[in-house]
Write a protein that holds these residues in place. Structure first.
Motif, PDB file in Angstrom:
ATOM      1  N   TYR A   1       0.808  -1.386   0.023  1.00 46.39           N
ATOM      2  CA  TYR A   1      -0.020   0.142   0.122  1.00 46.39           C
ATOM      3  C   TYR A   1       0.752   1.446   0.025  1.00 46.39           C
ATOM      4  CZ  TYR A   1      -3.917  -2.992   1.164  1.00 46.39           C
ATOM      5  OH  TYR A   1      -4.944  -4.128   1.353  1.00 46.39           O
ATOM      6  N   ILE A   2       0.515   2.328  -0.578  1.00 42.32           N
ATOM      7  CA  ILE A   2       1.281   3.573  -0.747  1.00 42.32           C
ATOM      8  C   ILE A   2       0.303   4.629  -0.196  1.00 42.32           C
ATOM      9  CG2 ILE A   2       2.254   5.410  -2.386  1.00 42.32           C
ATOM     10  CD1 ILE A   2       3.544   2.560  -2.679  1.00 42.32           C
ATOM     11  N   LEU A   3       1.027   5.116   1.008  1.00 41.17           N
ATOM     12  CA  LEU A   3       0.239   6.151   1.581  1.00 41.17           C
ATOM     13  C   LEU A   3       0.853   7.558   1.253  1.00 41.17           C
ATOM     14  CD1 LEU A   3       0.345   4.563   5.121  1.00 41.17           C
ATOM     15  CD2 LEU A   3      -1.203   3.991   3.350  1.00 41.17           C
ATOM     16  N   ASN A   4       0.006   8.607   1.037  1.00 45.86           N
ATOM     17  CA  ASN A   4       0.562   9.923   0.734  1.00 45.86           C
ATOM     18  C   ASN A   4       1.012  10.474   2.163  1.00 45.86           C
ATOM     19  OD1 ASN A   4      -1.828  10.991   1.829  1.00 45.86           O
ATOM     20  ND2 ASN A   4      -2.612  11.567  -0.264  1.00 45.86           N
ATOM     21  N   ARG A   5       1.426  11.876   2.012  1.00 43.42           N
ATOM     22  CA  ARG A   5       1.857  12.436   3.331  1.00 43.42           C
ATOM     23  C   ARG A   5       0.842  12.764   4.163  1.00 43.42           C
ATOM     24  NH1 ARG A   5       6.943  14.513   2.462  1.00 43.42           N
ATOM     25  NH2 ARG A   5       7.440  14.798   0.322  1.00 43.42           N
TER      26      ARG A   5
ATOM     27  N   GLU B   1      -3.253   8.904   3.524  1.00 44.42           N
ATOM     28  CA  GLU B   1      -4.281   8.113   2.654  1.00 44.42           C
ATOM     29  C   GLU B   1      -3.679   7.337   1.935  1.00 44.42           C
ATOM     30  OE1 GLU B   1      -7.072  12.254   2.226  1.00 44.42           O
ATOM     31  OE2 GLU B   1      -5.221  11.941   0.901  1.00 44.42           O
ATOM     32  N   ILE B   2      -4.448   6.161   1.933  1.00 45.97           N
ATOM     33  CA  ILE B   2      -4.258   5.023   0.779  1.00 45.97           C
ATOM     34  C   ILE B   2      -4.604   5.544  -0.834  1.00 45.97           C
ATOM     35  CG2 ILE B   2      -4.475   2.691   0.048  1.00 45.97           C
ATOM     36  CD1 ILE B   2      -5.326   2.100   2.595  1.00 45.97           C
ATOM     37  N   VAL B   3      -3.241   5.851  -1.384  1.00 40.29           N
ATOM     38  CA  VAL B   3      -3.283   6.196  -2.775  1.00 40.29           C
ATOM     39  C   VAL B   3      -3.440   5.047  -3.861  1.00 40.29           C
ATOM     40  CG1 VAL B   3      -2.634   8.544  -2.365  1.00 40.29           C
ATOM     41  CG2 VAL B   3      -0.934   6.902  -2.825  1.00 40.29           C
ATOM     42  N   LEU B   4      -2.713   3.945  -3.696  1.00 38.98           N
ATOM     43  CA  LEU B   4      -2.299   2.936  -4.351  1.00 38.98           C
ATOM     44  C   LEU B   4      -2.248   1.544  -3.620  1.00 38.98           C
ATOM     45  CD1 LEU B   4      -1.749   1.915  -7.336  1.00 38.98           C
ATOM     46  CD2 LEU B   4       0.601   2.566  -6.747  1.00 38.98           C
ATOM     47  N   LYS B   5      -2.682   0.568  -4.082  1.00 36.19           N
ATOM     48  CA  LYS B   5      -2.664  -0.978  -3.750  1.00 36.19           C
ATOM     49  C   LYS B   5      -2.137  -1.729  -4.755  1.00 36.19           C
ATOM     50  CE  LYS B   5      -5.268  -5.012  -1.781  1.00 36.19           C
ATOM     51  NZ  LYS B   5      -6.422  -5.576  -1.609  1.00 36.19           N
ATOM     52  N   ILE B   6      -0.814  -2.468  -4.276  1.00 31.05           N
ATOM     53  CA  ILE B   6      -0.263  -3.279  -5.215  1.00 31.05           C
ATOM     54  C   ILE B   6      -0.211  -4.608  -4.947  1.00 31.05           C
ATOM     55  CG2 ILE B   6       1.893  -3.518  -6.490  1.00 31.05           C
ATOM     56  CD1 ILE B   6       2.829  -0.561  -5.816  1.00 31.05           C
ATOM     57  N   LEU B   7      -0.662  -5.576  -5.786  1.00 28.92           N
ATOM     58  CA  LEU B   7      -0.849  -7.000  -5.545  1.00 28.92           C
ATOM     59  C   LEU B   7       0.284  -7.683  -6.374  1.00 28.92           C
ATOM     60  CD1 LEU B   7      -4.633  -7.850  -5.872  1.00 28.92           C
ATOM     61  CD2 LEU B   7      -3.400  -7.768  -3.759  1.00 28.92           C
ATOM     62  N   GLY B   8       1.138  -8.246  -5.501  1.00 31.94           N
ATOM     63  CA  GLY B   8       2.395  -8.911  -6.242  1.00 31.94           C
ATOM     64  C   GLY B   8       3.533  -8.004  -6.301  1.00 31.94           C
ATOM     65  N   GLU B   9       4.556  -8.501  -7.042  1.00 29.44           N
ATOM     66  CA  GLU B   9       5.630  -7.134  -7.147  1.00 29.44           C
ATOM     67  C   GLU B   9       5.361  -6.232  -7.941  1.00 29.44           C
ATOM     68  OE1 GLU B   9      10.285  -7.859  -8.644  1.00 29.44           O
ATOM     69  OE2 GLU B   9       9.043  -9.716  -8.770  1.00 29.44           O
ATOM     70  N   PRO B  10       5.610  -4.903  -7.402  1.00 27.89           N
ATOM     71  CA  PRO B  10       5.567  -3.791  -8.190  1.00 27.89           C
ATOM     72  C   PRO B  10       6.431  -3.490  -9.527  1.00 27.89           C
ATOM     73  CG  PRO B  10       6.157  -3.463  -5.899  1.00 27.89           C
ATOM     74  CD  PRO B  10       6.412  -4.790  -6.220  1.00 27.89           C
ATOM     75  N   ASP B  11       5.739  -2.986 -10.482  1.00 34.11           N
ATOM     76  CA  ASP B  11       6.671  -2.595 -11.578  1.00 34.11           C
ATOM     77  C   ASP B  11       7.306  -1.235 -10.937  1.00 34.11           C
ATOM     78  OD1 ASP B  11       7.145  -0.691 -13.633  1.00 34.11           O
ATOM     79  OD2 ASP B  11       5.785  -1.693 -15.053  1.00 34.11           O
TER      80      ASP B  11
END
Length: 165
Positions: A132-136, A139-149
């Motif tokens: 999960y990517i959280l902004n400053r 907030e969750i801005v992105l969920k990545i299943l598996g290895e990211p690009d």
């Protein structure tokens, strides 16, 4: 004529409301983390940073494979306010996690999800790796299943790190 004006205003209001609702990002769950060294912090303590919360396990080949790229990402963006929090799943033996971290000299924060409560709080994560990517603002801005690009991940991080807190 008045009916048409009212209808137009209603459509505009509904459109504006839906844009507001669909552009809002969910807040990261408020969870307590405990590092391998016993330090404690909460999700709220991460505000002000862009954070990747990575659920992983030592028995997950994709997780182990992505660690060097996660390390490079941490090193590339850390000075700009980026942090990686690697959450070891509850089924991963703590001694095995500690040995893996020590053996690989990884520069980010490792926590143990001893009872599975962190994974449950993040939508019941069971698949690893999941990030999960959280902004400053936390907030969750992105969920990545598996290895990211990682090229795409770096582009997202560049954008988020350029935003004000």
């Amino acid at each position: 004529m008045k009916l048409k004006i009212v209808a137009v205003i209603a459509v505009i209001a509904l459109t504006a409301a839906s844009l507001f609702v669909f552009t809002q990002k969910p807040a990261a769950p408020d969870v307590a983390f405990s590092t391998l060294q016993g330090q404690r912090f909460r999700t709220a303590d991460l505000r002000g940073k862009v954070v990747l919360v990575n659920f992983w396990a030592t028995t997950c080949t994709s997780c182990v494979k992505e660690m060097p790229a996660l390390k490079a990402t941490q090193e590339k963006f850390q000075a700009r306010g980026y942090q990686t929090v690697a959450v070891a799943m509850d089924y991963d033996p703590p001694a095995q996690v500690s040995a893996f971290v020590a053996r690989n000299a990884l520069p980010f924060t490792f926590v143990l999800d001893r009872d599975g409560s962190i994974a449950r709080s993040f939508e019941g994560v069971r698949l690893t790796p999941t990030s999960y990517i959280l902004n400053r603002r936390g907030e969750i801005v992105l969920k990545i299943l598996g290895e990211p690009d990682f090229d795409k991940l770096h582009a997202v991080l560049d954008k988020l790190l350029a935003e004000p807190a």
